[in-house]
Write an enzyme that holds these catalytic residues in place. Sequence first.
Site, PDB file in Angstrom:
ATOM      1  CB  VAL A  69      14.614   2.072  -3.729  1.00  0.00           C
ATOM      2  CG1 VAL A  69      14.566   3.310  -2.847  1.00  0.00           C
ATOM      3  CG2 VAL A  69      13.663   1.011  -3.199  1.00  0.00           C
ATOM      4  N   GLY A  97       6.250 -13.308  -2.184  1.00  0.00           N
ATOM      5  CA  GLY A  97       7.672 -13.433  -2.518  1.00  0.00           C
ATOM      6  C   GLY A  97       8.237 -12.062  -2.810  1.00  0.00           C
ATOM      7  CB  CYS A 132      10.779  -6.233   0.106  1.00  0.00           C
ATOM      8  SG  CYS A 132      11.604  -4.965  -0.848  1.00  0.00           S
TER       9      CYS A 132
HETATM   10  C1  UDX Z   1       6.665  -4.656  -0.710  1.00  0.00           C
HETATM   11  C2  UDX Z   1       5.853  -3.593   0.064  1.00  0.00           C
HETATM   12  O1  UDX Z   1       4.495  -3.625  -0.384  1.00  0.00           O
HETATM   13  C3  UDX Z   1       6.474  -2.203  -0.147  1.00  0.00           C
HETATM   14  O2  UDX Z   1       5.786  -1.254   0.651  1.00  0.00           O
HETATM   15  C4  UDX Z   1       7.944  -2.260   0.248  1.00  0.00           C
HETATM   16  O3  UDX Z   1       8.554  -1.004   0.022  1.00  0.00           O
HETATM   17  C5  UDX Z   1       8.676  -3.348  -0.504  1.00  0.00           C
HETATM   18  O4  UDX Z   1       8.029  -4.610  -0.293  1.00  0.00           O
HETATM   19  P1  UDX Z   1       6.820  -5.450  -3.263  1.00  0.00           P
HETATM   20  O5  UDX Z   1       7.834  -6.443  -2.815  1.00  0.00           O
HETATM   21  O6  UDX Z   1       7.101  -4.632  -4.481  1.00  0.00           O
HETATM   22  O7  UDX Z   1       6.537  -4.375  -2.088  1.00  0.00           O
HETATM   23  O8  UDX Z   1       5.461  -6.247  -3.549  1.00  0.00           O
HETATM   24  P2  UDX Z   1       3.984  -6.331  -2.950  1.00  0.00           P
HETATM   25  O9  UDX Z   1       3.029  -5.696  -3.871  1.00  0.00           O
HETATM   26  O10 UDX Z   1       3.924  -5.875  -1.556  1.00  0.00           O
HETATM   27  O11 UDX Z   1       3.720  -7.908  -3.026  1.00  0.00           O
HETATM   28  C6  UDX Z   1       4.588  -8.821  -2.369  1.00  0.00           C
HETATM   29  C7  UDX Z   1       4.128 -10.244  -2.552  1.00  0.00           C
HETATM   30  O12 UDX Z   1       2.923 -10.485  -1.843  1.00  0.00           O
HETATM   31  C8  UDX Z   1       3.848 -10.648  -3.998  1.00  0.00           C
HETATM   32  O13 UDX Z   1       4.391 -11.939  -4.222  1.00  0.00           O
HETATM   33  C9  UDX Z   1       2.334 -10.671  -4.085  1.00  0.00           C
HETATM   34  O14 UDX Z   1       1.835 -11.542  -5.059  1.00  0.00           O
HETATM   35  C10 UDX Z   1       1.959 -11.128  -2.678  1.00  0.00           C
HETATM   36  N1  UDX Z   1       0.614 -10.718  -2.255  1.00  0.00           N
HETATM   37  C11 UDX Z   1       0.330  -9.408  -2.052  1.00  0.00           C
HETATM   38  C12 UDX Z   1      -0.348 -11.693  -2.011  1.00  0.00           C
HETATM   39  O15 UDX Z   1      -0.115 -12.895  -2.167  1.00  0.00           O
HETATM   40  N2  UDX Z   1      -1.579 -11.286  -1.556  1.00  0.00           N
HETATM   41  C13 UDX Z   1      -1.900  -9.994  -1.338  1.00  0.00           C
HETATM   42  O16 UDX Z   1      -3.035  -9.716  -0.901  1.00  0.00           O
HETATM   43  C14 UDX Z   1      -0.918  -9.018  -1.609  1.00  0.00           C
END
Ligand code: UDX
Length: 460
Positions: free
Chosen positions: A11, A285, A288
Site C-alpha cells: 500500500v 488467503g 488481508c
Molecule cells: C484483498 C481485497 O480484494 C482488497 O480490496 C484489499 O485492499 C486487500 O485484500 P488481496 O489480498 O490482494 O486483496 O487479494 P484478492 O484478489 O482479494 O484475493 C484474495 C484471495 O481470495 C486469494 O487467495 C484468491 O485466490 C482468493 N479468491 C479470490 C478466490 O478464491 N476466489 C475468488 O473468486 C476471488
Amino acid sequence: MNISIVGTGYVGLTTGALLAAAGNKVYCIDVDPNKINVVKKGKSHFYEQGLDQFVKKTVDEGSLIPTLSYEKSIPDSEVAIICVGTPSKGDGSVDLSYVYNSTESIARNMKNGTIIVQKSTVPVGTGRRLQKIISRVGKKGSVVSCPEFLAEGSAVFDSLNMDRFVIGSESEPAKQKVIKLFQSLDDYSRTLDLESFDEFATIYNKKLSKFTDIPFEDRIYSMSLESAELVKVSANSFLTTKISFANSIAKICDKVGADINEVMDGIGADHRIGRAFLYAGLGWGGGCFPKDTAGLVYSAEEQGVDFKLLKSVVDVNNAQILYVVRKAKEMLKGELENKIITVLGLSFKPGTSDIRISPSIKLVKNLTYNHAKIRVYDPKAMENTEQELNNDVYFAKDIEDALRGTELAILATEWPEFIEMDFSSLKKFFKTPNLLDARNRWPKEKVKKLGFSYSGIGRS
Ligand code: UDX
C-alpha cells in the site's frame, strides 16, 4: 503537496510512487534500512506488476524520497499517511504496535495542524486512540481514516482507478485537504503517458479501457471515523463470504454433476449479486482476508456480537484445503504416501510473490505431512517459499522440470503460464497423466481429449 508515507509495503510504496508521479513531493519512510536502500535504487523490494517503473521514475526525478528519518520528512509534510503492517495475533485480535509507534513518531516531529491519514487496516475505534496519542505528545492535528482497497497484483491499476474513495473524520477541512491530494492522483490517471510506463500498459492492456468515467467527486464517500474504519474490514469479510459460498456450492456440484462455473455465471448475472469473487477453488488467503476476518470476529465479540456467519465463512475456508487433498487422494487411487505430486503455483494468488497465508503452501504442507513427494514451481515466489518449506519439497527450475515423473499435477495458483500450458507436449513428462485443477482454470474438455484424467472443484 508535500507529504510523508510511513511504511513501504504494497500500500505505502504504491500510493507513494503514484502520488509522487502525480506531482506531489513524497517522503517514503520505513524503519528497515534494507527496504529503503532498495527503493533508493529505484526499485520495489517486493514483486508487484508494473510498479517498478513508477518507483524508478519518481526516485530519479527526486519526487519520491526514501528515508529512515522522521525528523527530516515529517516537519516538511502537510499530510502523513500511515501504511504500516497490522498483523494478526494468535487470538484473532490485531497487533497495532506499528500503527501506534508510527503515530507517536509522526506526532513528535510534526508541526501543529498536520493531518494524519490512517490507511493501515485497523479495528474500529483505532482512529480515536491515535487522536489521543497526538494530544498526549502535546500537538494539534486531525486524524482521517482513508481505507485502502487495492489488491495485490493489480495495485497500480486499482490505485489509479479507485471505484470509491472512502474518507472518515470529524474535521471537514482535513477531509477536504485529503480529498484534494487524492484528486491529484485521479487527475494524473486521466493524462497518464502510457509510453513511459510500457510495463504497466502491457500488463493492464485489457483493463485500461475500463478506467472509470465516473467523476472523482461522485466516487467520494464521506463519513464518520468509525464508519470508514468499519467499511474496510466489512468489505473484505463480505468478499470472503462470497468465495466460501461458492466453495460450498462447488461441493454440491461435485455430488450432483453440475458445473460450478456455469452455476456461478448464472447467479452472477444478477446485478444484485455480481460475478466477482464467486470463483471456487483452493480457498482464500493473503495478507488481508485471513487477518481481517479474524479481526472482525474479534471486534464483534468485544462488542458482545456473536458473528456466527463470518465464523462459518472462516471454517469453510479452512476445510477447503482438506477437500482438495481428499480429491488428490481419490485421483491417486486412495494413496498419497510416496506419490510424486506437482504443485503449480505458490503465491497466494497470481501477479505477486507474496506467500502470506497462501492456500498453495498450506496444500503443500498437508501433502508432505501425508508423505507425498512434492515438486513445486512458481514464476515469482520460489525464493520466498524456499525459506518457508526448506528441504521438504523439490524446487523445480521450470514447468517441465516440475512435471518430470509426476503422478498428479495440481493447479494451486492460476498464473497465466500454467493456464496456457501446452498440455499435449507436456504430457510426456507425466508418469500418470492426472490433473487436479484446484482453480478451475484448465480446459476440462480439451485435456480429457488429450488423455488426461481431470478433476476440478465443482466440475465433476
Ligand atoms: C484483498 C481485497 O480484494 C482488497 O480490496 C484489499 O485492499 C486487500 O485484500 P488481496 O489480498 O490482494 O486483496 O487479494 P484478492 O484478489 O482479494 O484475493 C484474495 C484471495 O481470495 C486469494 O487467495 C484468491 O485466490 C482468493 N479468491 C479470490 C478466490 O478464491 N476466489 C475468488 O473468486 C476471488
